[in-house]
Design an enzyme around this catalytic site. Structure first.
Site, PDB file in Angstrom:
ATOM      1  CG  HIS A 182      -2.135  -0.928   0.985  1.00  0.00           C
ATOM      2  ND1 HIS A 182      -3.083  -0.784  -0.005  1.00  0.00           N
ATOM      3  CD2 HIS A 182      -2.452  -2.055   1.661  1.00  0.00           C
ATOM      4  CE1 HIS A 182      -3.956  -1.787   0.083  1.00  0.00           C
ATOM      5  NE2 HIS A 182      -3.599  -2.570   1.079  1.00  0.00           N
ATOM      6  CG  ASP A 187       0.926  -1.085  -3.672  1.00  0.00           C
ATOM      7  OD1 ASP A 187       1.690  -1.784  -2.981  1.00  0.00           O
ATOM      8  OD2 ASP A 187      -0.165  -0.655  -3.253  1.00  0.00           O
TER       9      ASP A 187
END
Length: 585
Positions: A182, A187
């Site tokens: 996150h 990511d």
């Protein structure tokens, strides 16, 4: 250390390794190994692109399986980060304090991603925030091609192969080198490996081009997919394309720097506009006009829009829907908003509301009358004057309190302002802003500032366009980026001939040929000499682009610099002030 994915960039080995393979029709378009992907991820304060704000941007640029670069930065959202978001992402308020704002970061990111295919997991989220950021910061949306790894995974992976299609699950399934956390760059790196894993899967199904990849998603209807062959005859050249329907009617007109590639995009999942999807399914053929350069294509597009008014072009209903200010032809002229330019009209304005706003702004400082009645030269003594007399905004010629000679200076002042020879009314508006600010009426001063800036900007634009339309003939050249030149012959604000001289071709014989073959233009009355406003605007922007050179001109092309032109710096400061006010606290 860079890595290469076997589907995208494996070097050939063995006998015949240097022999070029037989390419399919799609690979002649955009082979996947040649596509530059920018895989991005945004961390935000929430899920609403209109109400929430970006806290971090991460992106990885890849081509042929090789990482070309990375982009990562925290962003000061200008708002508190909700505790739940901090728990999810680990991004705290202290971390973004002192980080660059989105307005500072966005230009660098757009440059990093320029020309690439955007990739994201649940792309509608990230691309939605990017689109909202462009709109807030005043950037045109570049309409990039987008690939969503979430949708692709749902299409590629069979039921039961993974428990769900979350990024963490897919990263583990494809043995990604980076675990999603996150955080934006982590990511994005994980999504790169997921993308490569998915591409390996679809590669086994014969997907070798970007077009086939986009077609592989379920959003493309069979009718649209079949119609992709309508682009087969188009050249890889700049020009204008026309989609035609079952009755040979023109459905849509557009321009492209590469006609075949652009038209093929209408039949893939990268086209998300519902009306355009409908149009692409209805089309029975695509006509085209090959052009020398983008300016010629833009002008031809404008003319075809005006001629055909295709229903699927948003602006085609009235491509010439411009408005003008004019002084009426009577003893006591007044300002009027009109559709057709008159000899002493001023404009153009993009809408009637914009023209009316300009009139209302001028009324604040000009004593020209506001009533619409027709007043004879001698007035109508004994009548009832309107309240503007008591407010000092009108001398009441309607009841005979002002004769024609006394009224004339107000009219002359407006004419001189429109012509670019007088700026006293603008100076008076500026003084009014200072007066309101001095009385600490800051909201009223800000509104007056914005209205004055719009008027000055409209005056400057109209005077520039009118100056160009006055020139009988102008020949200009712009570099084509490859050592050659693009040429345009402009007569009274119209493009009358266009051509190019590639590198190594003597330019002046080309110029002479273009001038001899240019269309004849008979100027009409009016500020733009009869030229369409949008065409004059397109020509002015091209001529004003850095690098464009004047080859020859029948008369000096000059623009008024003392009237509204002298206000350009002031208008810029006003725009900066308006943008600062729009920023959240």
């Amino acid at each position: 250390m860079s890595t290469r994915h076997p589907l995208l960039g494996a070097p050939p080995t063995g006998p015949g390794a240097n022999t070029a393979p037989q390419l399919s029709f799609d690979e002649l378009g955009t082979p996947l190994r040649e596509v530059t992907f920018v895989v991005l991820d945004f961390e935000t304060t929430g899920g609403n692109a209109e109400a929430d704000h970006v806290t971090e941007i991460g992106a990885v640029k890849v081509r042929g399986g090789e990482v070309l670069g990375e982009f990562g930065t925290l962003v000061d959202p200008g708002h508190p980060i909700p505790p739940a978001i901090t728990v999810l992402t680990g991004i705290t308020q202290a971390m973004v304090t002192g980080a660059p704002s989105l307005g500072t970061v966005l230009p660098a990111f757009l440059e990093f991603a320029s020309g690439a295919v955007l990739v994201a997991h649940n792309a509608s989220f990230d691309v939605g925030f990017l689109r909202a950021a462009c709109r807030r910061q005043g950037y045109d949306w570049p309409r990039p091609t987008v690939v969503c790894t979430l949708r692709l995974a749902r299409r590629v992976l069979t039921r039961g192969e993974t428990r769900d299609h979350k990024l963490g699950t897919l990263a583990a399934h494809f043995h990604a080198a980076t675990t999603p956390t996150h955080r934006a760059l982590d990511d994005a790196r994980a999504t790169v490996d997921v993308l490569h894993g998915l591409l390996e899967r679809v590669g086994g199904l014969g997907v070798r081009s970007l077009e086939e990849l986009l077609d592989y998603t379920p959003e493309v209807s069979p009718a649209r997919r079949r119609n992709r062959e309508l682009a087969a005859h188009l050249p890889h050249a700049p020009g204008v394309y026309l989609f035609r329907g079952p009755r040979d009617e023109v459905l849509y007109v557009g321009t492209a720097s590469d006609l075949r590639r652009r038209v093929r995009q209408y039949f893939t999942a990268s086209e998300t506009r519902t009306p355009i999807r409908e149009m692409a399914a209805l089309a029975t053929r695509v006509d085209h006009v090959e052009c020398s350069h983008p300016l010629e294509a833009r002008v031809r597009e404008l003319r075809l829009l005006a001629a055909h008014r295709p229903r699927y072009n948003r602006r085609s209903t009235r491509p010439d829907s411009t408005w003008w200010l004019a002084l009426t032809d009577e003893a006591y002229p007044r300002l009027s908003v009109v559709r057709q330019p008159r000899p002493l009209a001023f404009g153009p304005f993009p809408s009637r509301r914009a023209a009316v706003t300009a009139v209302e702004t001028l009324w604040r400082v000009s004593p020209v009358r506001q009533c619409t009645r027709r007043i004879p030269a001698g007035g109508q003594p004994g009548g009832q004057a309107c309240p503007l007399l008591d407010l000092g905004r009108c001398a009441a010629p309607c009841v005979g309190r002002q004769d024609v000679d006394a009224y004339r200076p107000a009219v002359d002042e407006l004419r001189e302002l429109f012509a670019g020879r007088d700026r006293r009314l603008l100076d008076t508006l500026s003084e009014r802003i200072d007066h309101l600010a001095g009385e600490r009426r800051f909201e009223d001063a800000a509104r007056a500032r914005d209205l004055t800036a719009r008027l000055a900007e409209s005056l400057d634009r109209g005077q520039r366009f009118a100056a160009l339309a006055e020139v009988e003939e102008l020949v200009a050249a712009a570099p084509d980026g490859a050592g050659g030149w693009h040429f345009a012959v402009v007569r009274h604000g119209r493009l009358t001939s266009a051509g190019s001289a590639p590198r190594g071709v003597p330019p002046m014989p080309v110029v002479d040929l273009l001038v001899r073959s240019a269309e004849t233009v008979i100027p009409e009355d009016g500020p733009l000499r009869g030229a369409p406003a949008e065409e004059v605007a397109a020509l002015w922007r091209w001529l004003s682009t850095p690098g464009t050179r004047m080859v020859r001109c029948s008369r000096p092309w000059t623009e008024p610099a003392w009237s509204a032109g002298a206000w350009r710096e002031w208008v810029g400061r006003a725009a900066a002030g308006r943008a600062a006010q729009a920023q959240p606290d």
